[in-house]
Design a protein around this motif. Structure first.
Motif, short mmCIF file in Angstrom:
data_model
loop_
_atom_site.label_atom_id
_atom_site.label_comp_id
_atom_site.label_asym_id
_atom_site.label_seq_id
_atom_site.Cartn_x
_atom_site.Cartn_y
_atom_site.Cartn_z
N GLY A 276 0.81 -1.21 0.00
CA GLY A 276 0.00 0.00 0.00
C GLY A 276 0.84 1.26 0.00
N CYS A 277 2.01 1.20 0.60
CA CYS A 277 2.87 2.38 0.68
C CYS A 277 3.44 2.80 -0.67
CB CYS A 277 4.00 2.15 1.68
SG CYS A 277 5.04 0.72 1.31
N TRP A 282 -0.74 7.48 -0.60
CA TRP A 282 -0.56 6.77 0.67
C TRP A 282 -0.06 7.70 1.76
CZ3 TRP A 282 3.71 5.26 3.79
CH2 TRP A 282 3.45 4.27 4.73
N ASP A 286 -2.93 1.66 4.57
CA ASP A 286 -2.97 0.81 3.37
C ASP A 286 -4.38 0.67 2.82
OD1 ASP A 286 -0.31 0.52 3.79
OD2 ASP A 286 -0.36 -1.59 4.36
#
Length: 572
Positions: A276-277, A282, A286
């Motif tokens: 997710g990062c 972001w 996440d």
């Protein structure tokens, strides 16, 4: 201007050849360094070059081939350097090469393949250089390319994959170059691309993966290129992207991280690309970005930092992002006087996805939309007042500006690559990044542009606040093409901002390298300033690029001034 290799460089080459063999005798070292065949311009007659300096590039190539083998004998080196197949203009005919100089780029590639193996035999070398599959336009039929020249970019890629492994066999090489999965437009069906040319960008990425590992097998290449996670728009669902093309920029970034490590495993790559990062927007959550696309600029930056280290784990990526965020919170702000700032280019994070062409909003105002006459300022560069040359450069600039972001990125990658400086020329640069030619570069060839955000009205200080960075960082990656205007490459530049200066204009400086590229200022019809990089002389593949930052830059760099983060603070 350099006239001979520095003492440090020579010691490096000698130590490479004598790796694991102990200190060589004085007599042997002196005898080696006195060899006429290692001097600039040698054509077989030692007397003719007795006053010439050593050929630095040639010594580098010889030391590569003799890495760990000791100092070579005179007879063997001379015999190798007299080979007609290594001369310019050679196309399999010895007479055609008579009187010609060494093909420096070719010697460099051969030395890569024979790293630590000594000098190649004449028969094998000639047979390799006569292979039709290495010629431009080869599609499997030798007769069709019998009069074509060698495909230099292809030879470069082959030498990269075969680094230290010697010359590949004809059957193995042809089998690799006939792979349909390497052709443009391949989507898993071989027959559909049988008449298509080789996908040059893809071969570049493959050669990076396989650097020093030899030519990859068909099954491995196909398995890698069929991975759905490498397709445009992939967010974790393979079925959703089954008809999508390959994400070329992503493959380039992955190949950088996995340089010399082979193809990464599917599970590891999917795990990396699901982070997710790495997604747009972001901020630590996440879940909030699960439907967002990958942040391409971020992946490019991470691939630069992890070059040759493999795919980073989640914890490492987050640590990198945290460090990146904290690095912008500098309390002390240092700046060099704007009016004294010239050209600056030091190692930093690269983002090849952000070559900015339209004028970015500055802190105070935007560039006007009025159309103006395009102007290229040749007078402040090393380009001669020759109408033909300047017309050609103007045409190159026009074509370059017509490219889209992805095409510009490929353009840059085809001509330049990054490596670590060995400290042989400037010890203070050891371990830092430098730019080398990815292939042979012609004189007056356009290499690319200095990318970044354009600011106006003496806005170093305001720009620093907007970008959340110290003025020292803004200034250290900036080019001032005109009074009151500067282009900041900080966090959004490209590979050109890694080109190092050929001179620091110091009295203590000795044996500085020779400048081979120059900056060229250009103002387009919208009044936007652009800065291009031009080769001012022919540059063989793998040779380091050196540029002139200008004497004013070094004068200012030796006496920086501190200014507070106060809106009322004015430049002196």
């Amino acid at each position: 201007m350099r006239t001979s290799p520095s003492t440090g460089a020579l010691v490096t080459h000698i130590s490479s050849m004598c790796n694991g063999k102990g200190l060589p005798d004085k007599a042997k070292v002196e005898a080696f360094l006195k060899l006429g065949c290692l001097k600039q311009g040698w054509q077989g007659v030692d007397e003719a070059v007795k006053d010439k300096p050593l050929d630095r590039a040639l010594v580098t190539n010889i030391s590569s081939m003799f890495c760990g083998k000791g100092l070579p004998e005179k007879a063997k080196v001379e015999a190798f350097l007299k080979l007609d197949c290594l001369k310019k203009g050679r196309q399999g005919i010895g007479k055609a090469a008579k009187g010609q100089v060494l093909n420096r780029a070719l010697v460099t590639r051969i030395s890569s393949m024979f790293n630590g193996k000594g000098l190649p035999g004449k028969t094998k070398l000639e047979a390799f250089l006569k292979l039709d599959c290495l010629k431009e336009g080869w599609q499997g039929i030798d007769e069709a390319v019998k009069d074509k020249p060698l495909d230099w970019a292809l030879v470069t890629h082959i030498s990269s994959m075969c680094h230290g492994k010697g010359l590949p066999e004809k059957t193995t090489l042809e089998a690799f170059l006939k792979l349909d999965c390497l052709k443009e437009g391949w989507q898993g069906i071989d027959g559909s691309v049988k008449d298509k040319p080789i996908d040059r960008g893809l071969v570049t990425s493959i050669s990076s993966f396989c650097n020093g590992r030899g030519l990859p097998e068909k099954a491995k290449v196909e398995a890698f290129l069929k991975l759905d996670c490498l397709k445009e728009g992939w967010l974790g669902d393979d079925r959703a992207v089954q008809d999508q093309p390959l994400n070329r920029a992503l493959i380039t970034s992955i190949s950088s991280m996995c340089n010399g490590k082979g193809f990464p495993e599917k599970a590891k790559m999917e795990a990396f690309l699901k982070l997710g990062c790495l997604k747009e927007g972001w901020q630590g959550d996440d879940e909030a970005v699960q439907d967002q696309p990958l942040n391409r600029a971020l992946i490019t930056s991470i691939s630069s930092m992890c070059n040759g280290k493999g795919l980073p784990e989640k914890a490492k990526v987050k640590a990198i992002l945290k460090q990146r965020s904290e690095s912008t919170q500098d309390d002390e702000i240092i700046v060099i006087k704007e009016e004294a700032t010239d050209l600056i280019s030091l190692p930093h994070r690269i983002n090849d996805q952000a070559p900015l062409w339209v004028a970015e909003p500055s802190v105070k105002r935007e560039v006007g939309d009025s159309r103006q006459r395009q102007t290229t300022f040749f007078s402040q560069s090393d380009i001669p007042n020759d109408r033909t040359i300047r017309k050609s450069i103007h045409e190159s600039i026009a074509k370059y500006q017509a490219l889209d972001n992805e095409q510009r990125q490929q353009y840059l990658q085809e001509r330049m690559s990054v490596q670590k400086h060995d400290g042989s020329i400037f010890s203070e640069l050891k371990g830092q990044e430098e730019v080398v030619a990815s292939r042979d570069i012609s004189q007056w060839e356009l290499l690319g542009h200095y990318a970044g955000k354009q600011y106006h009205d003496n806005t170093y200080q305001q720009g620093a606040r907007v970008m959340g960075a110290a003025l020292a960082n803004i200034d250290s990656y900036s080019f001032a093409p005109a009074h009151g205007v500067f282009i900041s490459g900080y966090r959004q530049g490209n590979i050109t901002s890694l080109i190092n200066a050929f001179s620091t204009y110091s009295d203590k400086e000795k044996n500085s390298p020779e400048q081979n590229v120059s900056f060229l200022r250009h103002r387009n019809q919208q009044g936007q300033w652009m800065v291009f990089i031009i080769a001012i002389k022919p540059i063989p593949a793998n040779e380091i690029l050196w540029i002139d930052y200008g004497e004013q830059y070094w004068q200012a760099a030796r006496a920086p001034i501190a200014i507070s983060d106060d809106n009322s603070e004015a430049f002196e």
